[in-house]
Each structure stands twice: as C-alpha cells, then as structure tokens.
Design a protein around this motif. Structure first.
Motif, PDB file in Angstrom:
ATOM      1  N   ASP A 137      12.509   3.805   4.741  1.00  0.00           N
ATOM      2  CA  ASP A 137      11.680   4.998   4.625  1.00  0.00           C
ATOM      3  C   ASP A 137      12.575   6.201   4.427  1.00  0.00           C
ATOM      4  O   ASP A 137      13.262   6.631   5.337  1.00  0.00           O
ATOM      5  N   LEU A 138      12.596   6.735   3.221  1.00  0.00           N
ATOM      6  CA  LEU A 138      13.424   7.897   2.921  1.00  0.00           C
ATOM      7  C   LEU A 138      12.552   9.130   2.717  1.00  0.00           C
ATOM      8  O   LEU A 138      12.935  10.067   2.032  1.00  0.00           O
ATOM      9  N   SER A 139      11.357   9.110   3.323  1.00  0.00           N
ATOM     10  CA  SER A 139      10.423  10.199   3.096  1.00  0.00           C
ATOM     11  C   SER A 139      10.756  11.440   3.901  1.00  0.00           C
ATOM     12  O   SER A 139      10.335  12.533   3.557  1.00  0.00           O
ATOM     13  N   THR A 140      11.516  11.303   4.981  1.00  0.00           N
ATOM     14  CA  THR A 140      11.821  12.456   5.810  1.00  0.00           C
ATOM     15  C   THR A 140      13.039  13.191   5.267  1.00  0.00           C
ATOM     16  O   THR A 140      13.953  12.572   4.727  1.00  0.00           O
ATOM     17  N   PRO A 141      13.086  14.526   5.397  1.00  0.00           N
ATOM     18  CA  PRO A 141      14.230  15.294   4.889  1.00  0.00           C
ATOM     19  C   PRO A 141      15.549  14.849   5.478  1.00  0.00           C
ATOM     20  O   PRO A 141      16.564  14.826   4.788  1.00  0.00           O
ATOM     21  N   ALA A 142      15.569  14.485   6.771  1.00  0.00           N
ATOM     22  CA  ALA A 142      16.827  14.090   7.407  1.00  0.00           C
ATOM     23  C   ALA A 142      17.409  12.853   6.743  1.00  0.00           C
ATOM     24  O   ALA A 142      18.607  12.765   6.486  1.00  0.00           O
ATOM     25  N   ARG A 143      16.542  11.872   6.435  1.00  0.00           N
ATOM     26  CA  ARG A 143      17.035  10.648   5.810  1.00  0.00           C
ATOM     27  C   ARG A 143      17.413  10.895   4.354  1.00  0.00           C
ATOM     28  O   ARG A 143      18.369  10.329   3.839  1.00  0.00           O
ATOM     29  N   THR A 144      16.661  11.750   3.677  1.00  0.00           N
ATOM     30  CA  THR A 144      17.023  12.089   2.305  1.00  0.00           C
ATOM     31  C   THR A 144      18.369  12.784   2.275  1.00  0.00           C
ATOM     32  O   THR A 144      19.217  12.502   1.430  1.00  0.00           O
ATOM     33  N   GLN A 145      18.588  13.698   3.220  1.00  0.00           N
ATOM     34  CA  GLN A 145      19.856  14.413   3.302  1.00  0.00           C
ATOM     35  C   GLN A 145      21.006  13.436   3.509  1.00  0.00           C
ATOM     36  O   GLN A 145      22.072  13.576   2.917  1.00  0.00           O
ATOM     37  N   ALA A 146      20.789  12.426   4.352  1.00  0.00           N
ATOM     38  CA  ALA A 146      21.849  11.467   4.650  1.00  0.00           C
ATOM     39  C   ALA A 146      22.239  10.646   3.432  1.00  0.00           C
ATOM     40  O   ALA A 146      23.363  10.164   3.338  1.00  0.00           O
ATOM     41  N   MET A 147      21.311  10.484   2.477  1.00  0.00           N
ATOM     42  CA  MET A 147      21.590   9.668   1.305  1.00  0.00           C
ATOM     43  C   MET A 147      22.245  10.463   0.181  1.00  0.00           C
ATOM     44  O   MET A 147      22.702   9.891  -0.794  1.00  0.00           O
ATOM     45  N   LEU A 148      22.276  11.793   0.296  1.00  0.00           N
ATOM     46  CA  LEU A 148      22.846  12.614  -0.761  1.00  0.00           C
ATOM     47  C   LEU A 148      24.368  12.650  -0.661  1.00  0.00           C
ATOM     48  O   LEU A 148      24.925  12.581   0.432  1.00  0.00           O
ATOM     49  N   PRO A 149      25.059  12.782  -1.794  1.00  0.00           N
ATOM     50  CA  PRO A 149      26.519  12.900  -1.741  1.00  0.00           C
ATOM     51  C   PRO A 149      26.917  14.239  -1.137  1.00  0.00           C
ATOM     52  O   PRO A 149      26.189  15.222  -1.235  1.00  0.00           O
ATOM     53  N   VAL A 150      28.064  14.266  -0.479  1.00  0.00           N
ATOM     54  CA  VAL A 150      28.573  15.511   0.095  1.00  0.00           C
ATOM     55  C   VAL A 150      29.405  16.203  -0.979  1.00  0.00           C
ATOM     56  O   VAL A 150      30.484  15.744  -1.337  1.00  0.00           O
ATOM     57  N   LEU A 151      28.881  17.312  -1.498  1.00  0.00           N
ATOM     58  CA  LEU A 151      29.539  18.038  -2.576  1.00  0.00           C
ATOM     59  C   LEU A 151      30.125  19.344  -2.051  1.00  0.00           C
ATOM     60  O   LEU A 151      29.565  19.978  -1.159  1.00  0.00           O
ATOM     61  N   HIS A 152      31.248  19.733  -2.626  1.00  0.00           N
ATOM     62  CA  HIS A 152      31.902  20.984  -2.243  1.00  0.00           C
ATOM     63  C   HIS A 152      31.256  22.102  -3.058  1.00  0.00           C
ATOM     64  O   HIS A 152      31.615  22.344  -4.206  1.00  0.00           O
ATOM     65  N   ARG A 153      30.292  22.769  -2.454  1.00  0.00           N
ATOM     66  CA  ARG A 153      29.548  23.823  -3.134  1.00  0.00           C
ATOM     67  C   ARG A 153      30.278  25.162  -3.044  1.00  0.00           C
ATOM     68  O   ARG A 153      31.144  25.348  -2.190  1.00  0.00           O
ATOM     69  N   PRO A 154      29.925  26.120  -3.905  1.00  0.00           N
ATOM     70  CA  PRO A 154      30.482  27.470  -3.794  1.00  0.00           C
ATOM     71  C   PRO A 154      30.054  28.131  -2.481  1.00  0.00           C
ATOM     72  O   PRO A 154      29.211  27.597  -1.756  1.00  0.00           O
ATOM     73  N   PRO A 155      30.599  29.297  -2.170  1.00  0.00           N
ATOM     74  CA  PRO A 155      30.274  29.967  -0.900  1.00  0.00           C
ATOM     75  C   PRO A 155      28.785  30.272  -0.752  1.00  0.00           C
ATOM     76  O   PRO A 155      28.084  30.504  -1.737  1.00  0.00           O
ATOM     77  N   CYS A 156      28.341  30.275   0.503  1.00  0.00           N
ATOM     78  CA  CYS A 156      26.980  30.690   0.873  1.00  0.00           C
ATOM     79  C   CYS A 156      25.895  29.768   0.324  1.00  0.00           C
ATOM     80  O   CYS A 156      24.757  30.205   0.098  1.00  0.00           O
ATOM     81  N   ALA A 157      26.208  28.501   0.117  1.00  0.00           N
ATOM     82  CA  ALA A 157      25.227  27.563  -0.431  1.00  0.00           C
ATOM     83  C   ALA A 157      24.229  27.131   0.639  1.00  0.00           C
ATOM     84  O   ALA A 157      24.579  26.950   1.805  1.00  0.00           O
ATOM     85  N   VAL A 158      22.978  26.950   0.215  1.00  0.00           N
ATOM     86  CA  VAL A 158      21.936  26.464   1.120  1.00  0.00           C
ATOM     87  C   VAL A 158      22.080  24.948   1.278  1.00  0.00           C
ATOM     88  O   VAL A 158      22.957  24.326   0.675  1.00  0.00           O
ATOM     89  N   ASP A 159      21.204  24.346   2.069  1.00  0.00           N
ATOM     90  CA  ASP A 159      21.270  22.909   2.308  1.00  0.00           C
ATOM     91  C   ASP A 159      21.168  22.129   1.000  1.00  0.00           C
ATOM     92  O   ASP A 159      20.608  22.606   0.010  1.00  0.00           O
ATOM     93  N   GLU A 160      21.717  20.921   1.000  1.00  0.00           N
ATOM     94  CA  GLU A 160      21.869  20.160  -0.238  1.00  0.00           C
ATOM     95  C   GLU A 160      20.540  19.797  -0.890  1.00  0.00           C
ATOM     96  O   GLU A 160      20.422  19.804  -2.120  1.00  0.00           O
ATOM     97  N   ILE A 161      19.528  19.464  -0.101  1.00  0.00           N
ATOM     98  CA  ILE A 161      18.231  19.112  -0.680  1.00  0.00           C
ATOM     99  C   ILE A 161      17.665  20.290  -1.469  1.00  0.00           C
ATOM    100  O   ILE A 161      17.242  20.152  -2.619  1.00  0.00           O
ATOM    101  N   THR A 162      17.671  21.469  -0.849  1.00  0.00           N
ATOM    102  CA  THR A 162      17.157  22.666  -1.513  1.00  0.00           C
ATOM    103  C   THR A 162      18.023  23.041  -2.708  1.00  0.00           C
ATOM    104  O   THR A 162      17.508  23.405  -3.773  1.00  0.00           O
ATOM    105  N   PHE A 163      19.331  22.935  -2.535  1.00  0.00           N
ATOM    106  CA  PHE A 163      20.250  23.314  -3.612  1.00  0.00           C
ATOM    107  C   PHE A 163      20.002  22.465  -4.856  1.00  0.00           C
ATOM    108  O   PHE A 163      19.845  22.986  -5.969  1.00  0.00           O
ATOM    109  N   THR A 164      19.964  21.153  -4.673  1.00  0.00           N
ATOM    110  CA  THR A 164      19.777  20.256  -5.814  1.00  0.00           C
ATOM    111  C   THR A 164      18.423  20.466  -6.479  1.00  0.00           C
ATOM    112  O   THR A 164      18.304  20.408  -7.705  1.00  0.00           O
ATOM    113  N   ALA A 165      17.399  20.736  -5.673  1.00  0.00           N
ATOM    114  CA  ALA A 165      16.045  20.882  -6.212  1.00  0.00           C
ATOM    115  C   ALA A 165      15.830  22.220  -6.909  1.00  0.00           C
ATOM    116  O   ALA A 165      15.126  22.296  -7.919  1.00  0.00           O
ATOM    117  N   GLN A 166      16.432  23.296  -6.396  1.00  0.00           N
ATOM    118  CA  GLN A 166      16.116  24.632  -6.896  1.00  0.00           C
ATOM    119  C   GLN A 166      17.173  25.235  -7.814  1.00  0.00           C
ATOM    120  O   GLN A 166      16.894  26.227  -8.491  1.00  0.00           O
TER     121      GLN A 166
END
Length: 225
Positions: free
Chosen positions: A44-73
């Motif tokens: 079950d990957l429907s919850t944000p916490a589990r979705t977050q755990a499955m995403l790669p850890v990327l080195h984003r520029p400064p002041c980046a929001v959480d990865e789920i929001t970043f990738t989506a928006q």
C-alpha cells in the motif's frame, strides 16, 4: 501439521529421500512467510509517508519543499537553472523517473556557493511555483568527513574545507581535525569541491526530510481579533 506430529522417519524413508522432501517443504513454507512479511510495507503506497520513502533522495537547490510536492509542482521552467551564477543547478536525468528534468545540484561536479540573495529561489517565486520557498531554511544536506581519506586525519596539516565553507560555524578545526556542525551545515558542497585529498574526504548527504510547502495566509478571511 507440525514436524513433531509426523510419524518417525525410518531408515528406508531416509534412503528414499522422504526426509529431504519434508525438510525442503518446511523451509519453503518458512521462507514464504518471511517474504510475505518483507513485502507487506510495499503493498500500500497510498499514504504520503510511504510514497516519500519510495522516492529517490535528490540534492535539491536551497529552500526546497518536500520531495512529493517538489516533484509534483515543479514546472521544469528552468528559471532557477538560468538564475544560478555559477551553473551549479542542473537537470535530473531520465534515471530518476518522475523527477526527470527537475533541478538538482551535483556538488561533486559543481557546488552551490550559497549566494546571499539566493537568486535561484527568487526566480522560482517569480514563476509562481515556489517549490524553492524563501520561507524555508536553505538546507540541502549535510557534509560528512571520510576520516580514512582526510589528510588531517592522516597526520597532515589541512584546513581546506574550513576555508572554503561559505556558512559561518558549519565546519571548524578542532585539535587539528575538521569537525562538521550538522545544524549549521547546509550541504552546499563547497568543502567537498575544495578537498585536496586524492580521494575526496568529504561526502555530501542530501537531506531526505524537507518541510512541506508553507501555508499562504488567506487575505479574504476576516480578522479574528
């Protein structure tokens, strides 16, 4: 039926292979149960916490929001890429799936210099997306000293990482050895880039826990005071 409930295995059965067939059956059953348990978190990957755990850890520029929001928006508009004065921001390649084309920093190749005015963040806000948000801390990751490779830890005088660090108090020399203060370190990568060791003695660990998009006050709501 439990193993203890089964009739004893005679020498004839042993020679005919009954013992090994029984043993294989019990082992297979145990392994199957173990695989079911191991697979449970991924069903079950429907919850944000589990979705977050499955995403790669990327080195984003400064002041980046959480990865789920970043990738989506993130609109892949390249505003932050163009705004960076040292060309430290590049695009994530196709290997990163849904994150492909979004802005990342590869500090080993080109570090972030931590501009005082953070033009990459300002450019993102100007485009209206704000996945780089000035309300958030410019935390990108944390530097870690690889002691076996570090010249100072090998008995040589070296403070290159401290001299290169643009953030006051993030790295200091203590008793001749570099010490990283994780609460102050932003993970910009300048220390790694400046490290003169034959094998880089600094690793930059991208942060996997970034805050969500800050809420914007609604001016239409009546004043509660």
């Amino acid at each position: 039926m439990n193993v203890t409930d089964e009739p004893p295995i005679s020498r004839r059965d042993l020679l005919r292979g009954r013992f090994f067939r029984k043993l294989t059956g019990h082992v297979s059953e145990a392994v199957g149960r173990r695989l079911d348990i191991a697979a449970e978190p991924f069903r079950d990957l429907s919850t944000p916490a589990r979705t977050q755990a499955m995403l790669p850890v990327l080195h984003r520029p400064p002041c980046a929001v959480d990865e789920i929001t970043f990738t989506a928006q993130c609109t892949r508009c390249d505003a932050c890429v163009r705004a960076c004065p040292v060309d430290a921001i590049v695009h994530a390649d196709a290997l990163f799936g849904k994150a492909a084309g979004t802005p990342i920093i590869e500090p080993r190749s080109k570090a972030c210099v931590m501009c005082e005015d953070l033009p990459c963040v300002a450019a993102c806000v100007a485009e209206g997306t704000s996945v780089l948000n000035p309300k958030l801390a410019p935390k990108m990751g944390t530097a870690r000293i690889i002691k076996p490779s570090c010249l100072a830890y090998r008995g040589q005088a070296c403070d290159a990482c401290v001299r290169a660090c643009p953030v006051e108090g993030a790295i200091e020399i203590r008793r001749g050895l570099p010490v990283v203060h994780e609460d102050a370190c932003t993970g910009c990568g300048m220390c790694q880039q400046a490290c003169p060791a034959p094998r880089k003695a600094v690793a930059i660990i991208a942060t996997s826990e970034r805050p969500a998009m800050p809420e914007t006050p609604n001016d239409d709501q009546p004043n509660q005071e």
